[in-house]
Write an enzyme that holds these catalytic residues in place. Structure first.
Site, PDB file in Angstrom:
ATOM      1  N   HIS A 102       0.806  -1.141   0.174  1.00 52.14           N
ATOM      2  CA  HIS A 102      -0.060  -0.070   0.033  1.00 52.14           C
ATOM      3  C   HIS A 102       0.882   1.019   0.103  1.00 52.14           C
ATOM      4  O   HIS A 102       1.852   1.353   0.773  1.00 52.14           O
ATOM      5  CB  HIS A 102      -0.816   0.216   1.249  1.00 52.14           C
ATOM      6  CG  HIS A 102      -1.824  -0.877   1.283  1.00 52.14           C
ATOM      7  ND1 HIS A 102      -2.373  -1.668   2.787  1.00 52.14           N
ATOM      8  CD2 HIS A 102      -2.912  -1.275   0.588  1.00 52.14           C
ATOM      9  CE1 HIS A 102      -3.370  -2.288   2.543  1.00 52.14           C
ATOM     10  NE2 HIS A 102      -3.729  -2.023   1.388  1.00 52.14           N
ATOM     11  N   HIS A 131      -2.672   1.830  -4.803  1.00 53.24           N
ATOM     12  CA  HIS A 131      -3.262   3.256  -4.718  1.00 53.24           C
ATOM     13  C   HIS A 131      -2.284   4.160  -5.501  1.00 53.24           C
ATOM     14  O   HIS A 131      -2.567   4.685  -6.444  1.00 53.24           O
ATOM     15  CB  HIS A 131      -3.575   3.469  -3.124  1.00 53.24           C
ATOM     16  CG  HIS A 131      -4.519   2.772  -2.444  1.00 53.24           C
ATOM     17  ND1 HIS A 131      -5.918   2.460  -3.085  1.00 53.24           N
ATOM     18  CD2 HIS A 131      -4.277   2.040  -1.383  1.00 53.24           C
ATOM     19  CE1 HIS A 131      -6.256   1.510  -2.067  1.00 53.24           C
ATOM     20  NE2 HIS A 131      -5.389   1.334  -1.104  1.00 53.24           N
ATOM     21  N   ASP A 170     -10.356  -4.215  -3.280  1.00 54.30           N
ATOM     22  CA  ASP A 170      -9.834  -3.582  -1.962  1.00 54.30           C
ATOM     23  C   ASP A 170     -10.974  -3.819  -0.744  1.00 54.30           C
ATOM     24  O   ASP A 170     -10.842  -4.823  -0.343  1.00 54.30           O
ATOM     25  CB  ASP A 170      -9.654  -2.032  -2.089  1.00 54.30           C
ATOM     26  CG  ASP A 170      -8.773  -1.655  -0.809  1.00 54.30           C
ATOM     27  OD1 ASP A 170      -8.240  -2.288  -0.026  1.00 54.30           O
ATOM     28  OD2 ASP A 170      -8.490  -0.078  -1.026  1.00 54.30           O
TER      29      ASP A 170
HETATM   30 ZN    ZN Z   1      -5.963  -2.307   0.605  1.00 55.07          ZN
END
Ligand code: ZN
Length: 454
Positions: free
Chosen positions: A234, A271, A322
């Site tokens: 992440h 992300h 997610d």
């Molecule tokens: Zn995640």
């Protein structure tokens, strides 16, 4: 895995483009033959429109059971961080049986949505008090069992979580079930490999949770554990995370990672929402996949990924579900494109010039998902026998051919247009319904009622 099966499509999307009268033969879970311009044989199943199954490169399966439970506004502003507190409270109560039932539900829904492989970024390892189970990969084994029940391909990414925040901040009680030392993590990765061994084509990678949860020495120590598997992390999801990283190191998260690790094609940066122009160009050049989760990123108020600059730099990307607040491949691709339209005041932003936006989105997500999950994809010989059949009778597909099918599927019809999904040469979804749906829903419902009563 089916020993042998075959299907004939009126038209199908092959690596070289759309083709008519496509016959595909699957043997032992792989595509053994793809023939265009071929007549159907009596033993063939029939499909109107064939697409390759896609990889969902980022999932936290258990969070499916929280969908709809975080919509009540507290005092002050709700944010990713207040959501995270609710998630920690929820996760504290889950047993291995609960996790298996919830993951099976999420995976059944993923298959129905057209995902044929999932990257499970799996961080719920230990008992509620933080003590490991007798099998350190007990929870990973439950994830594997859920994937097997749903028939979805699994790339298991056991998560390394070492601290509560940048600079060695101690973990809080809500994080006790995630924590490992580097040595314990090495044992967990080994146990995870054993846990997935009953599955035909599972992969295991590693997942240092984030720069806030993994200090530099520990990151360097665990990277060799990936072996041939992918490395997921992440990164730069939240503005506060970027500011905390700057305060700790003087660098932004993506900048820090690119300077301190050998980021290449084996990496997936999940992300990567908040990047400067320089970070965006460097990440695109690295060959890593940006793991975009537009529905969750919208749900959590993360921000918009700099997709235009990243594409201009030739960057690879794929999509993930997610938090699993909603599970719908068409939703992810549509929202990714719409976010860019709203920001840039133009249309067909993520299309290559002279090409369809739906086709550009689909091709990119197929390639990025395959790279990030360590498994080839596409309707070609040697790839997994994973495909999706669209319903030509869906009103949004009436009269559509070629790339207009993808534009109509993604922007006009969505998941409703999916008729069948096959995985490893087996038909799992018929008329939009997974063959294990009823049984899976019954188990899931029992767990949700139990949790609601606690
Ligand atoms: Zn995640």
């Amino acid at each position: 895995v089916e020993p042998k099966s075959s299907i004939h499509f009126a038209s199908a999307l092959l690596p070289a483009g759309w083709a008519d009268d496509v016959r595909i033969v699957a043997e032992s879970g792989r595509i053994a033959l793809v023939e265009a311009g071929a007549a159907a044989r009596p033993e063939d199943a029939r499909g109107a429109i064939g697409l390759p199954g896609l990889g969902n490169l980022h999932s936290h399966a258990f969070q499916r059971a929280m969908a709809g439970l975080t919509g009540h506004r507290g005092t002050g502003d709700d944010s990713f961080w207040t959501w995270r507190e609710l998630m920690y409270r929820f996760v504290g109560r889950l047993t291995p049986d609960d996790v298996e039932a919830i993951a099976a539900m999420a995976y059944v829904e993923m298959v129905e949505a057209g995902y044929t492989r999932v990257g499970e970024f799996h961080y719920l390892h230990h008992g509620p008090d933080g003590h490991p189970y007798d099998n350190p990969a007990e929870m990973g084994a439950r994830i594997a069992a859920a994937a097997e029940a749903a028939g979805i391909g699994l790339t298991l990414l056991p998560v390394f979580y070492a601290q509560g925040g940048f600079g060695g901040v101690a973990a809080g009680a809500g994080q006790a079930r995630f924590l490992s030392s580097a040595d314990a993590y090495a044992r967990l990765v080994e146990a995870s490999r054993r846990a997935v061994s009953p599955l035909a084509d599972a992969r295991v990678g590693i997942a240092p949770h984030s720069l806030r949860a993994v200090p530099p020495e520990a990151l360097a120590a665990v990277l060799p554990l990936a072996g041939e598997g992918p490395v997921h992390i992440h990164i730069a999801e939240q503005v506060r995370e970027v500011l905390d990283c700057l305060a700790w190191s003087g660098q932004r998260p993506v900048e820090w990672l690119l300077d301190h690790a050998q980021v290449d094609e084996r990496w997936c940066l999940v992300h990567a929402t908040h990047m400067t122009a320089d970070e965006t160009a460097r990440l695109a050049r690295s060959g890593a996949v940006a793991g975009l989760c537009p529905v969750t990123e919208a749900d959590l108020g993360d921000g918009l990924f700099p997709a235009v600059a990243y594409r201009a730099g030739g960057g690879a990307w794929g999509v993930g579900t997610d938090s699993n607040v909603a599970i719908d491949l068409a939703d992810e691709l549509r929202l990714l494109e719409y976010g860019q339209r709203l920001q840039h005041h133009t249309r067909n932003v993520l299309a290559d010039e002279g090409r369809s936006v739906g086709r550009s989105l689909f091709d990119a997500a197929l390639a990025g998902g395959a790279r990030a999950l360590g498994m080839p994809a596409g309707l070609e010989q040697g790839a997994p026998a994973d495909w999706v059949t669209l319903d030509q009778d869906h009103p949004a597909l009436a009269g559509r051919a070629g790339d207009a099918i993808l534009d109509s599927f993604i922007f006009a019809a969505g998941r409703e247009a999916i008729a069948e999904v096959w995985r490893s040469g087996r038909r799992l979804v018929t008329d939009g319904r997974h063959r294990e749906r009823d049984r899976t829903v019954a188990r899931f419902r029992a767990v949700l009622h139990k949790l609601a009563a606690e």
